[in-house]
Scaffold this active site. Structure first.
Site, PDB file in Angstrom:
ATOM      1  CE  LYS A 266      51.011  40.037  48.241  1.00 25.98           C
ATOM      2  NZ  LYS A 266      50.679  41.265  47.514  1.00 25.98           N
ATOM      3  NE  ARG A 340      41.047  43.378  43.486  1.00 28.60           N
ATOM      4  CZ  ARG A 340      41.694  44.374  42.911  1.00 28.60           C
ATOM      5  NH1 ARG A 340      41.297  44.852  41.742  1.00 28.60           N
ATOM      6  NH2 ARG A 340      42.753  44.915  43.487  1.00 28.60           N
TER       7      ARG A 340
HETATM    8  N1  BES Z   1      46.990  42.122  50.302  1.00 19.51           N
HETATM    9  C1  BES Z   1      47.399  42.804  49.134  1.00 19.51           C
HETATM   10  C2  BES Z   1      47.413  44.323  49.287  1.00 19.51           C
HETATM   11  C3  BES Z   1      48.382  44.911  50.283  1.00 19.51           C
HETATM   12  C4  BES Z   1      49.627  45.333  49.876  1.00 19.51           C
HETATM   13  C5  BES Z   1      48.020  45.082  51.591  1.00 19.51           C
HETATM   14  C6  BES Z   1      50.499  45.909  50.786  1.00 19.51           C
HETATM   15  C7  BES Z   1      48.886  45.649  52.499  1.00 19.51           C
HETATM   16  C8  BES Z   1      50.118  46.063  52.101  1.00 19.51           C
HETATM   17  C9  BES Z   1      46.444  42.476  47.985  1.00 19.51           C
HETATM   18  O1  BES Z   1      45.931  41.199  47.991  1.00 19.51           O
HETATM   19  C10 BES Z   1      47.226  42.621  46.729  1.00 19.51           C
HETATM   20  O2  BES Z   1      48.120  41.869  46.527  1.00 19.51           O
HETATM   21  N2  BES Z   1      46.860  43.601  45.909  1.00 19.51           N
HETATM   22  C11 BES Z   1      47.528  43.846  44.681  1.00 19.51           C
HETATM   23  C12 BES Z   1      46.484  44.075  43.615  1.00 19.51           C
HETATM   24  C13 BES Z   1      47.030  44.101  42.220  1.00 19.51           C
HETATM   25  C14 BES Z   1      47.539  42.740  41.813  1.00 19.51           C
HETATM   26  C15 BES Z   1      45.923  44.545  41.282  1.00 19.51           C
HETATM   27  C16 BES Z   1      48.398  45.083  44.856  1.00 19.51           C
HETATM   28  O3  BES Z   1      48.001  46.006  45.574  1.00 19.51           O
HETATM   29  O4  BES Z   1      49.497  45.099  44.322  1.00 19.51           O
HETATM   30 MN    MN Z   2      47.194  39.803  47.037  1.00 17.31          MN
END
Ligand code: BES
Ligand code: MN
Ligand code: ZN
Length: 491
Positions: A266, A340
């Site tokens: 990230k 997921r």
């Molecule tokens: N934990 C994150 C989602 C999230 C983002 C929760 C901001 C709370 C606040 C999740 O694991 C994630 O990184 N999701 C990605 C999915 C994408 C790579 C398809 C996202 O939402 O960007």
């Molecule tokens: Mn994630």
């Protein structure tokens, strides 16, 4: 904060501040004092005319109450009565604490007062929470606070107080877990929390460590946790009612104790908030804390799937393919879509233990935040009754859920060239494609709903009775659902 009850008259009531809440539909208080009544009627007219834009305080004479603090529902148009009541309760207690007047009485002695004691107390307990553990000088603002609940029946008030205490102390404990750093709340720490809850509330607990996970082909947990020094776990915590129940409600919580994104790392901005990526597990454990004490008629099992998503030579890679216990294969396009992957293990396990109804709770997608903002949890599923039941249970606690569709048409978005399914969709409908992915792992015949709490798990700034930080969202909803199961699931 201490809570006391009082059922005498105004003359004998001793407090620094007396909080009065005006609501046109609900006569919460009844004051046997003409001068006060007149003053309040005057203020009420001003509130209604929009000439008073905040709460009003004034000193009293001839009473053992130092001053009066008057709120009106006219001040808060964005939320319903219960939420306003909780917000005013929290603000009243804070006002007293900040002005050196810690003994604050709340007048609920009117004809509609007694029935709302529980809600007021929720506002007090949730509203006086803050995460102070790591400060050299903790700001224990409410250390000396005493909230006096003035009603016509202390005995009936006490029953509601005890219930609200159980709900809200469990919620605050869940908030602690989410606020804690990722170095402290590790997968092993979440497991210890499961064991503690089992011991205090007499629940059954089972823990699967990495070796056991490998034996059983829990490939999502192994892959997501592969890059971390802190190994993954799956834990189940079960509550069994005294008389047998046909319903077996299974709560699956996402417990990613820190989500760096893994190899698909990230951006640094806001990454620290990913210490809260176990808020789904926190909610499920908060619910079990309440359920263990208030004992619903239905069987409830929590499954906590927990891992740390870290980049390392042992991490899963983009392009890897996982073959799950149910023989479904998943192509990893992005290691940051990890929630997921572990929830899939949990959903399969829910089927193995005979779930009739499954709720999964997860900080799953940024897309849900973009779709809904910060006030609504995303809700999806395969069963309208269950979706409505969650929505109703949430309505009892000021937790708003908004249903999103799971159109079969969009399954195309998570097709993979090399496996049965891809772990992410394209740029469109990210919350929904995550839901569709999960649906692939829902055991046949089970009613299922998915709660995407990414929008609501964290407050960037104070809101209603919440301070900044973890909200503890969904713990109270899940407990209410289990405790009032037949009421919520009757159509
Ligand atoms: N934990 C994150 C989602 C999230 C983002 C929760 C901001 C709370 C606040 C999740 O694991 C994630 O990184 N999701 C990605 C999915 C994408 C790579 C398809 C996202 O939402 O960007
Ligand atoms: Mn994630
Ligand atoms: Zn995540």
């Amino acid at each position: 904060m201490k809570l006391e009850t009082y059922e005498g008259n105004l003359q004998e009531l001793e407090a620094d501040v007396l909080v009065l809440i005006l609501d046109a539909q609900n006569p919460l208080f009844d004051l046997d004092n003409e001068a006060l009544q007149e003053r309040i009627a005057g203020a009420q007219a001003q509130f209604s005319a929009g000439k008073l834009s905040r709460e009003l305080s004034f000193d009293t004479t001839g009473l053992k109450v130092g001053s009066v603090l008057l709120f009106s529902s006219e001040l808060e148009k964005n939320h319903g009565f219960w939420e306003n009541l909780k917000t005013f309760a929290a603000r009243g207690l804070r006002y007293g604490a900040e002005t050196g007047r810690p003994r604050v009485a709340f007048a609920l002695n009117g004809s509609a007062g007694l029935e709302h004691v529980g809600k007021l107390v929720e506002g007090l307990i949730l509203g006086s929470y803050s995460f102070e553990k790591y400060r050299q000088k903790p700001r224990n603002l409410f250390e000396d606070s005493v909230a006096v609940i003035w009603t016509t029946s202390s005995e009936q008030a006490q029953q509601q107080i005890e219930r609200s205490q159980i709900y809200c102390q469990a919620t605050n404990t869940a908030r602690d877990l989410v606020n804690e750093p990722g170095a402290v709340v590790t997968p092993a720490a979440l497991v210890r929390r499961c064991q503690d809850l089992a011991a205090t509330h007499n629940l059954q607990v089972e823990i699967w460590d990495k070796d056991r996970l490998a034996q059983d082909r829990r490939v999502g947990l192994l892959a997501v946790g592969g890059g971390s020094e802190h190994p993954p776990f799956m834990a189940t915590l079960s509550y069994q009612p005294d008389s047998p129940s046909d319903v077996h409600l299974v709560l699956v919580g996402k417990g990613v104790t820190f989500d760096s994104g893994g190899i698909s790392i990230k951006p640094a901005d806001k990454m620290h908030l990913m210490r809260g990526d176990m808020a789904g597990a926190g909610a499920v454990l908060g619910a079990m804390d309440i359920i263990g004490q208030l004992k619903p008629d239905i069987r409830v099992t929590a499954i906590v799937v927990t891992a740390e998503n870290a980049p390392d030579g042992k991490s899963m890679r983009p392009g890897d393919i996982l073959v799950y216990r149910n023989n479904k294969s998943v192509h990893i396009e992005n290691t940051d879509a990890e929630g997921r992957l572990i929830l899939a293990d949990g959903l399969i396990h829910a089927g193995d233990i005979g779930a009739t109804h499954i709720l999964d709770v997860a900080t799953l997608t940024g897309a849900a935040v973009r779709a809904l903002g910060y006030s609504f949890t995303g809700l999806m599923g395969n069963n309208r009754t269950l979706i409505n039941a969650v929505t109703r249970a949430g309505g009892n606690h000021g937790e708003a859920y908004w249903k999103l569709p799971l159109p079969a048409e969009y399954k195309e978005y998570i097709k993979s060239a090399v496996a049965d399914v891809n772990n992410m969709g394209g740029p469109a409908a990210g919350a929904i494609t995550a839901g569709l992915f999960l649906q692939e792992f829902v055991p046949a015949g089970a009613a299922w709903a998915h709660l995407d709490i990414a929008p609501t798990f964290w407050k960037e700034k104070a809101w209603k009775y919440f301070g900044e930080g973890a909200s503890g969202v969904a713990a109270r909803t899940l407990a209410d659902l289990a405790l009032n199961w037949s009421e919520h699931t009757a159509r």
